[in-house]
Design a protein around this motif. Structure first.
Motif, PDB file in Angstrom:
ATOM      1  N   MET A   1       5.729 -18.472 -61.076  1.00 21.64           N
ATOM      2  CA  MET A   1       5.763 -20.036 -61.548  1.00 21.64           C
ATOM      3  C   MET A   1       6.431 -19.620 -63.470  1.00 21.64           C
ATOM      4  O   MET A   1       6.444 -18.094 -64.294  1.00 21.64           O
ATOM      5  N   ASN A   2       6.543 -20.374 -64.005  1.00 17.38           N
ATOM      6  CA  ASN A   2       7.518 -21.052 -65.363  1.00 17.38           C
ATOM      7  C   ASN A   2       7.135 -22.174 -65.861  1.00 17.38           C
ATOM      8  O   ASN A   2       6.746 -23.188 -65.110  1.00 17.38           O
ATOM      9  N   ILE A   3       7.592 -22.128 -66.705  1.00 17.43           N
ATOM     10  CA  ILE A   3       6.619 -23.276 -68.062  1.00 17.43           C
ATOM     11  C   ILE A   3       7.552 -24.652 -67.311  1.00 17.43           C
ATOM     12  O   ILE A   3       6.747 -25.580 -67.463  1.00 17.43           O
ATOM     13  N   ARG A   4       8.918 -24.546 -67.168  1.00 19.50           N
ATOM     14  CA  ARG A   4       8.628 -26.078 -66.567  1.00 19.50           C
ATOM     15  C   ARG A   4       8.226 -26.252 -65.223  1.00 19.50           C
ATOM     16  O   ARG A   4       8.034 -27.702 -65.413  1.00 19.50           O
ATOM     17  N   GLN A   5       8.126 -25.826 -64.395  1.00 21.04           N
ATOM     18  CA  GLN A   5       7.279 -25.599 -63.909  1.00 21.04           C
ATOM     19  C   GLN A   5       5.837 -26.996 -63.671  1.00 21.04           C
ATOM     20  O   GLN A   5       5.533 -27.635 -63.334  1.00 21.04           O
ATOM     21  N   SER A  33      10.259 -32.960 -57.363  1.00 22.06           N
ATOM     22  CA  SER A  33       9.259 -32.281 -55.520  1.00 22.06           C
ATOM     23  C   SER A  33       9.843 -30.976 -55.794  1.00 22.06           C
ATOM     24  O   SER A  33       8.821 -30.201 -55.369  1.00 22.06           O
ATOM     25  N   LYS A  34      11.231 -30.659 -55.852  1.00 21.48           N
ATOM     26  CA  LYS A  34      11.975 -29.319 -55.818  1.00 21.48           C
ATOM     27  C   LYS A  34      10.784 -28.714 -57.044  1.00 21.48           C
ATOM     28  O   LYS A  34       9.993 -26.988 -56.835  1.00 21.48           O
ATOM     29  N   GLU A  40       3.831 -24.008 -56.147  1.00 16.82           N
ATOM     30  CA  GLU A  40       2.970 -24.095 -54.828  1.00 16.82           C
ATOM     31  C   GLU A  40       3.041 -22.557 -54.459  1.00 16.82           C
ATOM     32  O   GLU A  40       2.286 -21.967 -54.180  1.00 16.82           O
ATOM     33  N   ARG A  41       4.576 -22.719 -53.590  1.00 19.39           N
ATOM     34  CA  ARG A  41       5.137 -21.312 -53.622  1.00 19.39           C
ATOM     35  C   ARG A  41       4.277 -20.385 -54.234  1.00 19.39           C
ATOM     36  O   ARG A  41       3.733 -18.953 -54.238  1.00 19.39           O
ATOM     37  N   ASP A  42       5.214 -20.146 -55.794  1.00 18.34           N
ATOM     38  CA  ASP A  42       4.487 -19.222 -56.447  1.00 18.34           C
ATOM     39  C   ASP A  42       2.710 -19.168 -56.905  1.00 18.34           C
ATOM     40  O   ASP A  42       2.660 -17.701 -56.823  1.00 18.34           O
ATOM     41  N   ILE A  43       2.438 -20.031 -56.696  1.00 23.41           N
ATOM     42  CA  ILE A  43       0.195 -19.839 -57.066  1.00 23.41           C
ATOM     43  C   ILE A  43       0.050 -19.528 -55.507  1.00 23.41           C
ATOM     44  O   ILE A  43      -0.826 -19.349 -55.885  1.00 23.41           O
TER      45      ILE A  43
END
Length: 294
Positions: A1-5, A33-34, A40-43
């Motif tokens: 997870m990063n700040i941009r996401q 969307s990406k 979602e994948r990261d969390i």
């Protein structure tokens, strides 16, 4: 997870659709969307249900959004703090000075500084010169003014002012009308002295010894303002910084130049190896406008 996401997620939640979030962020809708899919994948849980080309937040997304909102509030505060620092430096300045300059030089400098920075908080304290040096060295204050008696190790110093010493005498004293006073004129006088470590007192004592002048020291104090008050009360005469005596002159006290000339020397004291902020630099500029070398 990063700040941009997280930023993209916040934009989708606050703007309701991916397309409007893309417009606000000035990126493409596929990029939105990406970023959401990567988040979602990261969390490890779904944030949106996709139905007929639209994204609907899940219950987990609403819970997560509350935490994101809290974080974004903190980020807003950081941006505000950055703006204050950009415009006013730290937004606060802490100053310390020896007592002798606290009733004249410092008020004038602070008035000029406040006119330039009306929104900057000012903290000021009058202290012994040794304490001023310690406060600056430890980073508790930004700028100090101190007598040249201090040890300068651990701080950056520059000459600030030099004032010719004068003798303060009470109204009605036998020496009140003199234009200059020599050691011989003071022989046998009740004398209010500065502290033994004061460099100007030591210079005066050397002259008194050379001239075989005997003074009757009735009181010692590190503060020139105290000397003025005691002289004003008639306890004796004393060697003073004329800047300190300024508020007392004509109010039960007269100052007369001492001959041979000796001087009170003061230093501007700054923390070592630190480039000053804008507000500190501006305060130093105001103080140095009042620098005097007699």
């Amino acid at each position: 997870m990063n700040i941009r996401q997280v930023e993209v997620f916040h934009a989708v939640m606050t703007n309701s659709t991916a397309s409007r979030a893309a417009e606000v962020l000035r990126i493409s809708q596929p990029a939105v969307s990406k970023a959401i899919q990567e988040l979602e994948r990261d969390i490890g849980f779904a944030l949106f249900r996709r139905e007929r080309g639209r994204m609907y937040p899940t219950a987990e997304a609403n819970i997560f959004f509350k935490e994101v909102e809290s974080s974004f509030s903190g980020l807003t505060r950081l941006k505000s703090a950055a703006a204050r620092i950009r415009d006013f430096g730290s937004g606060e300045i802490k100053v310390a000075s020896l007592s002798a300059l606290s009733t004249n030089i410092l008020p004038r400098a602070l008035r000029g500084f406040q006119a330039r920075h009306p929104n900057v908080a000012i903290s000021f304290q009058a202290q012994l010169s040794s304490t001023v040096k310690d406060l600056v060295a430890s980073g508790q204050v930004d700028v100090g003014l101190a007598a040249d008696e201090i040890e300068t190790e651990g701080v950056d110093v520059r000459p600030f002012a030099r004032y010719r010493a004068a003798i303060a005498v009470p109204a009605g004293h036998r020496l009140e009308q003199a234009t200059e006073l020599t050691p011989e004129d003071l022989d046998g006088e009740a004398f209010i002295a500065l502290s033994p470590e004061d460099t100007t007192r030591r210079a005066a004592e050397a002259i008194f010894r050379d001239r075989a002048t005997k003074l009757k020291v009735v009181l010692e104090t590190p503060y020139s303002t105290t000397i003025c008050a005691m002289v004003q009360a008639g306890l004796g005469v004393g060697l003073v910084n004329p800047m300190t005596a300024e508020p007392y002159v004509g109010r039960g006290l007269t100052i007369i130049p001492f001959k041979p000339a000796i001087y009170f020397r003061t230093l501007l004291v700054l923390p070592p190896n630190r480039y000053p902020s804008r507000i500190v630099a501006d305060f130093v500029d105001e103080v140095m406008k009042l620098s005097i070398f007699q």
